[in-house]
Scaffold this motif. Structure first.
Motif, PDB file in Angstrom:
ATOM      1  N   LEU A  90      15.698  -9.066  58.956  1.00 38.27           N
ATOM      2  CA  LEU A  90      16.672  -9.402  58.028  1.00 38.27           C
ATOM      3  C   LEU A  90      17.028 -10.873  58.365  1.00 38.27           C
ATOM      4  O   LEU A  90      17.085 -11.851  57.314  1.00 38.27           O
ATOM      5  CB  LEU A  90      17.781  -8.650  57.681  1.00 38.27           C
ATOM      6  CG  LEU A  90      17.416  -7.191  57.100  1.00 38.27           C
ATOM      7  CD1 LEU A  90      18.459  -6.181  57.178  1.00 38.27           C
ATOM      8  CD2 LEU A  90      16.723  -7.392  55.914  1.00 38.27           C
ATOM      9  N   SER A  94      16.180 -14.227  55.807  1.00 40.71           N
ATOM     10  CA  SER A  94      17.467 -15.090  55.190  1.00 40.71           C
ATOM     11  C   SER A  94      17.222 -16.416  55.522  1.00 40.71           C
ATOM     12  O   SER A  94      17.340 -17.482  54.541  1.00 40.71           O
ATOM     13  CB  SER A  94      18.746 -14.613  55.768  1.00 40.71           C
ATOM     14  OG  SER A  94      19.232 -13.297  54.937  1.00 40.71           O
ATOM     15  N   ILE A  99      18.573 -16.960  51.364  1.00 38.46           N
ATOM     16  CA  ILE A  99      19.414 -15.916  50.855  1.00 38.46           C
ATOM     17  C   ILE A  99      20.167 -15.036  51.792  1.00 38.46           C
ATOM     18  O   ILE A  99      19.348 -14.463  52.699  1.00 38.46           O
ATOM     19  CB  ILE A  99      18.391 -15.071  49.784  1.00 38.46           C
ATOM     20  CG1 ILE A  99      17.837 -15.959  48.752  1.00 38.46           C
ATOM     21  CG2 ILE A  99      19.356 -13.959  49.263  1.00 38.46           C
ATOM     22  CD1 ILE A  99      16.771 -15.140  47.997  1.00 38.46           C
ATOM     23  N   LEU A 102      20.971 -10.084  53.007  1.00 38.47           N
ATOM     24  CA  LEU A 102      19.811  -9.325  52.486  1.00 38.47           C
ATOM     25  C   LEU A 102      19.945  -7.836  52.883  1.00 38.47           C
ATOM     26  O   LEU A 102      20.435  -7.467  54.058  1.00 38.47           O
ATOM     27  CB  LEU A 102      18.456  -9.816  53.038  1.00 38.47           C
ATOM     28  CG  LEU A 102      18.150 -11.183  52.457  1.00 38.47           C
ATOM     29  CD1 LEU A 102      16.842 -11.458  53.011  1.00 38.47           C
ATOM     30  CD2 LEU A 102      17.881 -10.880  50.870  1.00 38.47           C
ATOM     31  N   TYR A 104      18.032  -3.881  53.011  1.00 37.77           N
ATOM     32  CA  TYR A 104      16.757  -3.141  53.224  1.00 37.77           C
ATOM     33  C   TYR A 104      16.895  -2.013  52.163  1.00 37.77           C
ATOM     34  O   TYR A 104      18.045  -1.476  52.170  1.00 37.77           O
ATOM     35  CB  TYR A 104      16.543  -2.836  54.889  1.00 37.77           C
ATOM     36  CG  TYR A 104      15.940  -1.220  55.105  1.00 37.77           C
ATOM     37  CD1 TYR A 104      14.572  -1.237  55.086  1.00 37.77           C
ATOM     38  CD2 TYR A 104      16.610  -0.325  54.958  1.00 37.77           C
ATOM     39  CE1 TYR A 104      13.849  -0.105  55.439  1.00 37.77           C
ATOM     40  CE2 TYR A 104      16.293   0.825  55.442  1.00 37.77           C
ATOM     41  CZ  TYR A 104      14.744   1.289  55.502  1.00 37.77           C
ATOM     42  OH  TYR A 104      14.244   2.298  55.845  1.00 37.77           O
ATOM     43  N   ARG A 139      16.078  -9.258  45.039  1.00 40.25           N
ATOM     44  CA  ARG A 139      15.872 -10.718  45.515  1.00 40.25           C
ATOM     45  C   ARG A 139      14.710 -11.360  46.044  1.00 40.25           C
ATOM     46  O   ARG A 139      14.278 -12.370  45.594  1.00 40.25           O
ATOM     47  CB  ARG A 139      17.022 -11.206  46.338  1.00 40.25           C
ATOM     48  CG  ARG A 139      18.266 -10.815  45.934  1.00 40.25           C
ATOM     49  CD  ARG A 139      18.854 -11.293  44.665  1.00 40.25           C
ATOM     50  NE  ARG A 139      18.800 -12.699  44.865  1.00 40.25           N
ATOM     51  CZ  ARG A 139      19.876 -13.463  45.222  1.00 40.25           C
ATOM     52  NH1 ARG A 139      21.022 -12.891  45.754  1.00 40.25           N
ATOM     53  NH2 ARG A 139      19.867 -14.971  45.181  1.00 40.25           N
ATOM     54  N   GLU A 186      10.558 -15.313  45.687  1.00 38.10           N
ATOM     55  CA  GLU A 186      11.908 -14.723  45.140  1.00 38.10           C
ATOM     56  C   GLU A 186      11.621 -13.862  43.820  1.00 38.10           C
ATOM     57  O   GLU A 186      10.613 -14.134  43.032  1.00 38.10           O
ATOM     58  CB  GLU A 186      12.599 -16.048  44.719  1.00 38.10           C
ATOM     59  CG  GLU A 186      13.954 -15.754  44.267  1.00 38.10           C
ATOM     60  CD  GLU A 186      14.774 -17.248  44.307  1.00 38.10           C
ATOM     61  OE1 GLU A 186      16.017 -17.415  44.608  1.00 38.10           O
ATOM     62  OE2 GLU A 186      14.025 -18.271  44.195  1.00 38.10           O
ATOM     63  N   LEU A 216      13.759  -6.647  48.981  1.00 34.58           N
ATOM     64  CA  LEU A 216      15.135  -6.632  49.544  1.00 34.58           C
ATOM     65  C   LEU A 216      15.882  -7.055  48.462  1.00 34.58           C
ATOM     66  O   LEU A 216      15.562  -7.655  47.351  1.00 34.58           O
ATOM     67  CB  LEU A 216      14.854  -8.210  50.635  1.00 34.58           C
ATOM     68  CG  LEU A 216      14.004  -7.612  51.965  1.00 34.58           C
ATOM     69  CD1 LEU A 216      13.936  -8.850  52.854  1.00 34.58           C
ATOM     70  CD2 LEU A 216      14.417  -6.427  52.716  1.00 34.58           C
ATOM     71  N   TYR A 217      17.179  -6.796  48.596  1.00 34.55           N
ATOM     72  CA  TYR A 217      18.307  -6.767  47.764  1.00 34.55           C
ATOM     73  C   TYR A 217      19.586  -7.336  48.335  1.00 34.55           C
ATOM     74  O   TYR A 217      19.808  -7.617  49.401  1.00 34.55           O
ATOM     75  CB  TYR A 217      18.313  -5.250  47.465  1.00 34.55           C
ATOM     76  CG  TYR A 217      17.527  -4.569  46.637  1.00 34.55           C
ATOM     77  CD1 TYR A 217      17.415  -4.515  45.294  1.00 34.55           C
ATOM     78  CD2 TYR A 217      16.348  -4.026  47.351  1.00 34.55           C
ATOM     79  CE1 TYR A 217      16.403  -3.619  44.809  1.00 34.55           C
ATOM     80  CE2 TYR A 217      15.307  -3.191  46.852  1.00 34.55           C
ATOM     81  CZ  TYR A 217      15.319  -3.202  45.429  1.00 34.55           C
ATOM     82  OH  TYR A 217      14.488  -2.644  44.841  1.00 34.55           O
ATOM     83  N   THR A 218      20.475  -7.825  47.409  1.00 36.71           N
ATOM     84  CA  THR A 218      21.754  -8.154  47.856  1.00 36.71           C
ATOM     85  C   THR A 218      22.633  -7.531  46.614  1.00 36.71           C
ATOM     86  O   THR A 218      22.286  -6.881  45.782  1.00 36.71           O
ATOM     87  CB  THR A 218      22.089  -9.762  47.657  1.00 36.71           C
ATOM     88  OG1 THR A 218      21.638 -10.208  46.315  1.00 36.71           O
ATOM     89  CG2 THR A 218      21.264 -10.369  48.559  1.00 36.71           C
ATOM     90  N   ARG A 221      24.498 -11.774  43.147  1.00 37.26           N
ATOM     91  CA  ARG A 221      23.665 -12.878  42.990  1.00 37.26           C
ATOM     92  C   ARG A 221      24.229 -13.959  42.201  1.00 37.26           C
ATOM     93  O   ARG A 221      25.086 -13.635  41.492  1.00 37.26           O
ATOM     94  CB  ARG A 221      22.279 -12.470  42.412  1.00 37.26           C
ATOM     95  CG  ARG A 221      22.166 -12.205  41.130  1.00 37.26           C
ATOM     96  CD  ARG A 221      20.572 -11.740  40.632  1.00 37.26           C
ATOM     97  NE  ARG A 221      19.623 -12.652  41.134  1.00 37.26           N
ATOM     98  CZ  ARG A 221      18.494 -12.369  41.365  1.00 37.26           C
ATOM     99  NH1 ARG A 221      17.942 -11.333  41.116  1.00 37.26           N
ATOM    100  NH2 ARG A 221      17.438 -13.376  41.572  1.00 37.26           N
TER     101      ARG A 221
END
Length: 278
Positions: A90, A94, A99, A102, A104, A139, A186, A216-218, A221
């Motif tokens: 990760l 990043s 970003i 991140l 999983y 993301r 992205e 992958l996510y956050t 944003r």
């Protein structure tokens, strides 16, 4: 255990510079992404095509099989799953993308192994933008290709689009889905992508397009990148731009038209059924 190639890890800053300096949207292509021996293990253990994993949005068996139950495939895939959760993996992604934080996805929603057969294509689209369970922001897509050979004439090349709604001015770049090539891009409201219809010669008709997809996510944003929740949005193909008045249609042309109208009808039916839920 590190599964990304040591050579790739040493070039992190190079890939970071490439990611931010390309069109039509931020992405990077990385050759030799995984350790060669481990990538071969993923290829050797790639699951067989099964109809139960090849149902489209309408519940019909199609030419694409997806296995999201990654941990049930083999020990190599379980090892890969464990690695995708590590700070090393990760952190690398990043650093390349800029970003932070991140996340999983243990559910592999829409991800995991993807296999596409002869005749299958994927219209240009932008992906769903929120995880359906956690509501995290989607993301990044990371795709690793697992095809030991692939010729450009076979189709199936990943295409990144500037604007598929504007067919006359749309710009695309292509990525050959060859073994151990990774693409990180992205995921936002302009990250249009898809691939051209796979057309295998008779001698390779049993060859399919194989890949592993990671999303992958956050939790948050930037506000200027945030949109209301939506499902995947497709742009069906228009008539081929080079078809003119007076053209005589042959069997291949008619097959192409049937495929395009078939995909359009399937997408409209999916949108109609989804609309009824509201």
């Amino acid at each position: 255990m590190t599964l990304i190639s040591e050579n790739v890890l040493q070039k992190t800053q190079t890939y970071a510079a490439r990611f931010s300096a390309v069109e039509p949207f931020r992405h990077v292509v990385i050759d030799g992404f995984l350790r060669a021996d481990f990538c071969q293990s993923l290829r050797a253990d790639f699951p067989q095509f099964e109809d139960r994993h090849a149902l489209n949005e309408m519940g019909q068996v199609g030419g694409k099989a997806v296995r999201m139950d990654v941990r049930d495939i083999s020990e190599a895939y379980r090892q890969f799953d464990r690695y995708l959760q590590t700070p090393e993996f990760l952190g690398f992604v990043s650093e390349v993308t800029g970003i932070p934080d991140l996340l999983y996805d243990p559910d592999y929603v829409g991800g995991g192994t993807h296999e596409n057969r002869h005749g299958q294509g994927l219209d240009a689209h932008v992906d769903f933008n929120y995880h359906p369970r956690t509501k995290w922001h989607r993301r990044l897509n990371l795709i690793v290709y697992l095809n030991e050979e692939w010729d450009r004439s076979w189709g199936g090349e990943l295409e990144l689009h500037s604007d598929p709604w504007d067919a006359a001015n749309n710009r695309t770049i292509g990525v050959l889905p060859i073994m151990n090539t990774a693409v990180i891009f992205e995921t936002n409201e302009v990250s249009w992508h898809g691939f051209s219809e796979i057309r295998m010669p008779e001698s390779h008709r049993q060859t399919s397009r194989k890949s592993f997809a990671i999303y992958l996510y956050t939790r948050e944003r930037p506000a200027d990148e945030t949109a209301p929740p939506h499902a995947t949005i497709y742009v069906p193909e228009m008539m081929p731009l080079d078809w003119q008045v007076g053209r005589s249609l042959d069997d291949r042309d008619l097959r192409e038209l049937r495929n395009r109208f078939g995909r359009l009808r399937t997408q409209l039916r999916f949108l109609y059924d989804r609309e009824k839920q509201f």
